[in-house]
Design a protein around this motif. Structure first.
Motif, PDB file in Angstrom:
ATOM      1  N   ALA A 115       0.709  -1.490   0.343  1.00  0.00           N
ATOM      2  CA  ALA A 115      -0.369  -0.190   0.225  1.00  0.00           C
ATOM      3  C   ALA A 115       0.948   1.273   0.298  1.00  0.00           C
ATOM      4  O   ALA A 115       0.766   2.535  -0.717  1.00  0.00           O
ATOM      5  N   ASP A 116       2.278   1.476   0.252  1.00  0.00           N
ATOM      6  CA  ASP A 116       2.723   2.731   0.325  1.00  0.00           C
ATOM      7  C   ASP A 116       3.425   2.620  -1.048  1.00  0.00           C
ATOM      8  O   ASP A 116       4.204   2.208  -1.792  1.00  0.00           O
ATOM      9  N   GLY A 117       2.348   3.713  -2.080  1.00  0.00           N
ATOM     10  CA  GLY A 117       2.851   3.850  -3.246  1.00  0.00           C
ATOM     11  C   GLY A 117       3.946   4.589  -3.239  1.00  0.00           C
ATOM     12  O   GLY A 117       4.873   4.918  -4.273  1.00  0.00           O
ATOM     13  N   THR A 118       5.721   5.290  -2.243  1.00  0.00           N
ATOM     14  CA  THR A 118       6.816   5.846  -2.469  1.00  0.00           C
ATOM     15  C   THR A 118       7.714   4.354  -2.721  1.00  0.00           C
ATOM     16  O   THR A 118       8.612   4.870  -3.548  1.00  0.00           O
ATOM     17  N   LEU A 119       7.139   3.156  -2.585  1.00  0.00           N
ATOM     18  CA  LEU A 119       7.986   1.866  -2.645  1.00  0.00           C
ATOM     19  C   LEU A 119       7.835   0.566  -3.358  1.00  0.00           C
ATOM     20  O   LEU A 119       8.304   0.166  -3.931  1.00  0.00           O
ATOM     21  N   ASN A 120       6.655   1.595  -4.445  1.00  0.00           N
ATOM     22  CA  ASN A 120       5.921   0.737  -5.261  1.00  0.00           C
ATOM     23  C   ASN A 120       6.091   1.753  -6.916  1.00  0.00           C
ATOM     24  O   ASN A 120       5.332   2.797  -6.868  1.00  0.00           O
ATOM     25  N   TYR A 121       6.688   0.393  -7.446  1.00  0.00           N
ATOM     26  CA  TYR A 121       6.366   1.394  -8.890  1.00  0.00           C
ATOM     27  C   TYR A 121       5.823   0.571  -9.869  1.00  0.00           C
ATOM     28  O   TYR A 121       6.101  -0.130  -9.997  1.00  0.00           O
ATOM     29  N   SER A 122       4.739   1.451 -10.670  1.00  0.00           N
ATOM     30  CA  SER A 122       4.122   0.935 -11.437  1.00  0.00           C
ATOM     31  C   SER A 122       3.844   1.590 -13.004  1.00  0.00           C
ATOM     32  O   SER A 122       3.403   2.200 -12.960  1.00  0.00           O
ATOM     33  N   THR A 123       3.766   0.573 -13.765  1.00  0.00           N
ATOM     34  CA  THR A 123       3.527   0.882 -15.223  1.00  0.00           C
ATOM     35  C   THR A 123       2.272   1.958 -15.746  1.00  0.00           C
ATOM     36  O   THR A 123       2.286   1.814 -16.742  1.00  0.00           O
ATOM     37  N   SER A 124       1.560   1.739 -14.484  1.00  0.00           N
ATOM     38  CA  SER A 124       0.168   3.127 -14.950  1.00  0.00           C
ATOM     39  C   SER A 124       0.162   3.554 -14.209  1.00  0.00           C
ATOM     40  O   SER A 124      -1.122   4.599 -14.285  1.00  0.00           O
ATOM     41  N   LEU A 125       1.622   3.955 -13.407  1.00  0.00           N
ATOM     42  CA  LEU A 125       0.963   5.868 -12.922  1.00  0.00           C
ATOM     43  C   LEU A 125       2.383   6.631 -14.296  1.00  0.00           C
ATOM     44  O   LEU A 125       3.265   5.515 -14.348  1.00  0.00           O
ATOM     45  N   PRO A 126       2.291   7.756 -13.952  1.00  0.00           N
ATOM     46  CA  PRO A 126       3.180   8.652 -15.371  1.00  0.00           C
ATOM     47  C   PRO A 126       4.202   9.251 -14.613  1.00  0.00           C
ATOM     48  O   PRO A 126       4.499   9.469 -13.214  1.00  0.00           O
ATOM     49  N   SER A 127       5.152  10.004 -14.518  1.00  0.00           N
ATOM     50  CA  SER A 127       6.321  10.632 -14.293  1.00  0.00           C
ATOM     51  C   SER A 127       5.709  11.847 -13.766  1.00  0.00           C
ATOM     52  O   SER A 127       5.261  12.285 -14.695  1.00  0.00           O
ATOM     53  N   PRO A 128       5.876  12.728 -13.622  1.00  0.00           N
ATOM     54  CA  PRO A 128       5.690  14.450 -13.204  1.00  0.00           C
ATOM     55  C   PRO A 128       6.218  14.948 -14.404  1.00  0.00           C
ATOM     56  O   PRO A 128       5.076  15.926 -14.086  1.00  0.00           O
ATOM     57  N   THR A 129       6.744  14.259 -15.284  1.00  0.00           N
ATOM     58  CA  THR A 129       6.763  15.369 -16.395  1.00  0.00           C
ATOM     59  C   THR A 129       6.018  14.480 -17.907  1.00  0.00           C
ATOM     60  O   THR A 129       5.908  14.988 -19.011  1.00  0.00           O
ATOM     61  N   GLY A 130       4.884  13.479 -17.329  1.00  0.00           N
ATOM     62  CA  GLY A 130       3.855  13.235 -18.415  1.00  0.00           C
ATOM     63  C   GLY A 130       4.434  11.855 -19.205  1.00  0.00           C
ATOM     64  O   GLY A 130       3.974  11.171 -19.486  1.00  0.00           O
ATOM     65  N   VAL A 131       5.679  11.083 -18.974  1.00  0.00           N
ATOM     66  CA  VAL A 131       6.459  10.092 -19.434  1.00  0.00           C
ATOM     67  C   VAL A 131       5.429   9.136 -18.578  1.00  0.00           C
ATOM     68  O   VAL A 131       5.108   8.775 -17.277  1.00  0.00           O
ATOM     69  N   LYS A 132       5.247   8.049 -19.248  1.00  0.00           N
ATOM     70  CA  LYS A 132       3.786   7.233 -18.833  1.00  0.00           C
ATOM     71  C   LYS A 132       4.935   5.326 -18.814  1.00  0.00           C
ATOM     72  O   LYS A 132       6.298   5.868 -19.446  1.00  0.00           O
ATOM     73  N   GLY A 133       4.660   5.189 -17.813  1.00  0.00           N
ATOM     74  CA  GLY A 133       5.393   3.530 -17.493  1.00  0.00           C
ATOM     75  C   GLY A 133       4.984   2.903 -18.560  1.00  0.00           C
ATOM     76  O   GLY A 133       3.976   2.978 -19.340  1.00  0.00           O
ATOM     77  N   GLY A 134       5.805   1.320 -18.495  1.00  0.00           N
ATOM     78  CA  GLY A 134       5.683   0.781 -19.811  1.00  0.00           C
ATOM     79  C   GLY A 134       6.526  -0.464 -19.802  1.00  0.00           C
ATOM     80  O   GLY A 134       6.822  -0.638 -18.546  1.00  0.00           O
ATOM     81  N   GLY A 135       6.633  -0.764 -20.630  1.00  0.00           N
ATOM     82  CA  GLY A 135       7.770  -2.290 -20.869  1.00  0.00           C
ATOM     83  C   GLY A 135       7.291  -3.075 -22.436  1.00  0.00           C
ATOM     84  O   GLY A 135       6.334  -3.152 -22.778  1.00  0.00           O
ATOM     85  N   GLU A 136       8.217  -3.945 -22.120  1.00  0.00           N
ATOM     86  CA  GLU A 136       7.621  -5.673 -23.261  1.00  0.00           C
ATOM     87  C   GLU A 136       7.724  -6.301 -22.509  1.00  0.00           C
ATOM     88  O   GLU A 136       8.448  -6.574 -22.048  1.00  0.00           O
ATOM     89  N   VAL A 137       7.043  -7.956 -22.723  1.00  0.00           N
ATOM     90  CA  VAL A 137       6.992  -8.362 -22.259  1.00  0.00           C
ATOM     91  C   VAL A 137       7.348 -10.117 -23.378  1.00  0.00           C
ATOM     92  O   VAL A 137       6.256  -9.682 -24.548  1.00  0.00           O
ATOM     93  N   LYS A 138       7.867 -10.552 -23.747  1.00  0.00           N
ATOM     94  CA  LYS A 138       8.048 -11.349 -25.404  1.00  0.00           C
ATOM     95  C   LYS A 138       8.396 -12.950 -24.626  1.00  0.00           C
ATOM     96  O   LYS A 138       9.075 -13.182 -23.349  1.00  0.00           O
TER      97      LYS A 138
END
Length: 175
Positions: A115-138
């Motif tokens: 539940a601690d949002g500062t310890l968990n980094y999600s692809t569903s959250l943007p950075s402060p500059t609007g850069v989207k989270g993402g990645g790829e799985v093959k």
């Protein structure tokens, strides 16, 4: 995003249950659930240089068409969780923020504090500059008993800081 968070929470519960039911034989070998490995040559948080990530007791769980890959870094509480929806075979699955398929990933500095949002980094959250989270799985191999493939992830925490994984691999038994 709420649907993705629910799916990831469910995946964490399933994976944790899987890890807790692992058994070691008299030689110290793990049997049953958790018979998978996840590795990455570059992994880090908050603008730090990348280090390695290794987990030899990871879990790959497939329930219906949902595939979850969860790994806890050896000797730490850091973890990687990837949730893919509608997986019916091998292929490439994008983790871009707000993707219509519902795929996502979370990198955690401490998996015991989901539940601690500062310890968990999600692809569903943007950075402060609007850069989207993402990645790829093959996924290169997927049978009823085994899976393997590669991945990379970029996630953000609630404070807008970045977490990343590059050159990731997974392989092992599907539960």
């Amino acid at each position: 995003m709420k649907k993705l968070k629910s799916a990831i929470l469910l995946a964490l519960i399933v994976a944790t249950t899987g890890f807790s039911s692992c058994k070691k034989d008299s030689n110290g070998n793990t049997s049953g659930k958790g018979a998978a490995t996840v590795k990455a040559s570059l992994y880090g948080f908050d603008g730090t240089s990348g280090t390695t990530f290794s987990s030899t007791a990871a879990g790959i769980v497939k329930v219906g068409n949902m595939l979850t890959i969860t790994a806890i870094k050896e000797g730490s509480k850091e973890s990687i969780t990837i949730v893919l929806q509608n997986v019916t075979g091998t292929g490439t699955f994008g983790l871009l923020q707000d993707n219509s398929a519902g795929h996502g990933a979370i990198l955690s500095k401490d998996y015991t504090q989901p539940a601690d949002g500062t310890l968990n980094y999600s692809t569903s959250l943007p950075s402060p500059t609007g850069v989207k989270g993402g990645g790829e799985v093959k996924i290169t191999t997927l049978t009823s008993t085994t899976a393997e493939g590669t991945f990379y992830i970029v996630g953000h925490n609630s404070a807008g800081k970045d977490g990343f994984v590059e050159n990731g691999t997974f392989s092992g038994k599907v539960n």
